[in-house]
Write a protein that holds these residues in place. Structure first.
Motif, PDB file in Angstrom:
ATOM      1  N   GLN A  69      -1.721  -7.623 -11.303  1.00  0.00           N
ATOM      2  CA  GLN A  69      -1.120  -6.770 -10.279  1.00  0.00           C
ATOM      3  C   GLN A  69      -0.590  -5.469 -10.863  1.00  0.00           C
ATOM      4  O   GLN A  69      -0.882  -4.392 -10.355  1.00  0.00           O
ATOM      5  N   VAL A  70       0.193  -5.565 -11.930  1.00  0.00           N
ATOM      6  CA  VAL A  70       0.825  -4.372 -12.504  1.00  0.00           C
ATOM      7  C   VAL A  70      -0.206  -3.435 -13.111  1.00  0.00           C
ATOM      8  O   VAL A  70      -0.150  -2.215 -12.924  1.00  0.00           O
ATOM      9  N   ASN A  71      -1.178  -3.975 -13.823  1.00  0.00           N
ATOM     10  CA  ASN A  71      -2.119  -3.140 -14.560  1.00  0.00           C
ATOM     11  C   ASN A  71      -3.312  -2.670 -13.736  1.00  0.00           C
ATOM     12  O   ASN A  71      -3.981  -1.712 -14.134  1.00  0.00           O
ATOM     13  N   HIS A  72      -3.605  -3.331 -12.605  1.00  0.00           N
ATOM     14  CA  HIS A  72      -4.805  -2.980 -11.854  1.00  0.00           C
ATOM     15  C   HIS A  72      -4.579  -2.834 -10.349  1.00  0.00           C
ATOM     16  O   HIS A  72      -4.849  -1.784  -9.777  1.00  0.00           O
ATOM     17  N   LEU A  73      -4.111  -3.906  -9.707  1.00  0.00           N
ATOM     18  CA  LEU A  73      -4.025  -3.907  -8.241  1.00  0.00           C
ATOM     19  C   LEU A  73      -3.058  -2.857  -7.699  1.00  0.00           C
ATOM     20  O   LEU A  73      -3.344  -2.211  -6.679  1.00  0.00           O
ATOM     21  N   ALA A  74      -1.929  -2.672  -8.360  1.00  0.00           N
ATOM     22  CA  ALA A  74      -0.952  -1.695  -7.886  1.00  0.00           C
ATOM     23  C   ALA A  74      -1.513  -0.272  -7.975  1.00  0.00           C
ATOM     24  O   ALA A  74      -1.308   0.550  -7.080  1.00  0.00           O
ATOM     25  N   HIS A  75      -2.238   0.022  -9.053  1.00  0.00           N
ATOM     26  CA  HIS A  75      -2.879   1.338  -9.175  1.00  0.00           C
ATOM     27  C   HIS A  75      -3.865   1.555  -8.028  1.00  0.00           C
ATOM     28  O   HIS A  75      -3.917   2.631  -7.425  1.00  0.00           O
ATOM     29  N   GLN A  76      -4.664   0.527  -7.756  1.00  0.00           N
ATOM     30  CA  GLN A  76      -5.665   0.631  -6.690  1.00  0.00           C
ATOM     31  C   GLN A  76      -4.999   0.875  -5.338  1.00  0.00           C
ATOM     32  O   GLN A  76      -5.440   1.733  -4.567  1.00  0.00           O
ATOM     33  N   LEU A  77      -3.942   0.135  -5.048  1.00  0.00           N
ATOM     34  CA  LEU A  77      -3.232   0.318  -3.788  1.00  0.00           C
ATOM     35  C   LEU A  77      -2.670   1.731  -3.683  1.00  0.00           C
ATOM     36  O   LEU A  77      -2.802   2.388  -2.640  1.00  0.00           O
ATOM     37  N   LEU A  78      -2.071   2.220  -4.749  1.00  0.00           N
ATOM     38  CA  LEU A  78      -1.497   3.559  -4.738  1.00  0.00           C
ATOM     39  C   LEU A  78      -2.563   4.610  -4.452  1.00  0.00           C
ATOM     40  O   LEU A  78      -2.389   5.472  -3.575  1.00  0.00           O
ATOM     41  N   VAL A  79      -3.675   4.543  -5.148  1.00  0.00           N
ATOM     42  CA  VAL A  79      -4.737   5.532  -4.950  1.00  0.00           C
ATOM     43  C   VAL A  79      -5.306   5.426  -3.536  1.00  0.00           C
ATOM     44  O   VAL A  79      -5.526   6.446  -2.871  1.00  0.00           O
ATOM     45  N   GLU A  80      -5.528   4.212  -3.044  1.00  0.00           N
ATOM     46  CA  GLU A  80      -6.039   4.043  -1.682  1.00  0.00           C
ATOM     47  C   GLU A  80      -5.106   4.669  -0.653  1.00  0.00           C
ATOM     48  O   GLU A  80      -5.547   5.370   0.258  1.00  0.00           O
ATOM     49  N   ARG A  81      -3.803   4.418  -0.786  1.00  0.00           N
ATOM     50  CA  ARG A  81      -2.840   4.977   0.172  1.00  0.00           C
ATOM     51  C   ARG A  81      -2.793   6.504   0.096  1.00  0.00           C
ATOM     52  O   ARG A  81      -2.673   7.177   1.115  1.00  0.00           O
ATOM     53  N   LEU A  82      -2.889   7.037  -1.113  1.00  0.00           N
ATOM     54  CA  LEU A  82      -2.861   8.498  -1.259  1.00  0.00           C
ATOM     55  C   LEU A  82      -4.137   9.127  -0.725  1.00  0.00           C
ATOM     56  O   LEU A  82      -4.106  10.237  -0.175  1.00  0.00           O
ATOM     57  N   LEU A  83      -5.263   8.451  -0.845  1.00  0.00           N
ATOM     58  CA  LEU A  83      -6.505   8.948  -0.258  1.00  0.00           C
ATOM     59  C   LEU A  83      -6.445   8.891   1.266  1.00  0.00           C
ATOM     60  O   LEU A  83      -6.839   9.848   1.949  1.00  0.00           O
ATOM     61  N   GLU A  84      -5.934   7.786   1.804  1.00  0.00           N
ATOM     62  CA  GLU A  84      -5.828   7.627   3.260  1.00  0.00           C
ATOM     63  C   GLU A  84      -4.941   8.702   3.888  1.00  0.00           C
ATOM     64  O   GLU A  84      -5.181   9.136   5.001  1.00  0.00           O
TER      65      GLU A  84
END
Length: 98
Positions: A69-84
């Protein structure tokens, strides 16, 4: 080079990447400040460096193994939300240094 001296604006924003809710809140905070030219994702965790304790894998309240979660999933969520939110666009750069 000093970012401000070069006419830029840099801000450090933090969140608990062990909580996806905290990451989503961070994304909303960042999005409220306008578009980004650059996002540097600098979060990483190596607790025990093998991903488990004597009791087994350490899980987050979100139900994921802590390191994943810390090293991968959280980064993905952050980028997805910023793109949206169009905070990141085709000209933005994202650097992940986890």
């Amino acid at each position: 080079a000093d970012v401000k001296a070069a006419g830029g604006n840099a801000q450090i924003v933090t969140a608990d990447f062990g909580s996806l809710g905290s990451v989503a809140q961070m994304a909303s905070e960042v999005a409220s400040k306008g578009p980004l030219d650059l996002a540097i994702l600098n979060a990483g965790l190596c607790k025990d460096c093998i991903g488990f304790t004597d009791e087994g894998f350490e899980m987050t309240p979100d139900g994921f193994e802590l390191h994943i979660q810390v090293n991968h999933l959280a980064h993905q969520l952050l980028v997805e939300r910023l793109l949206e939110s169009n905070t990141l666009n085709k000209k933005s750069r994202v650097v992940s240094v986890s």
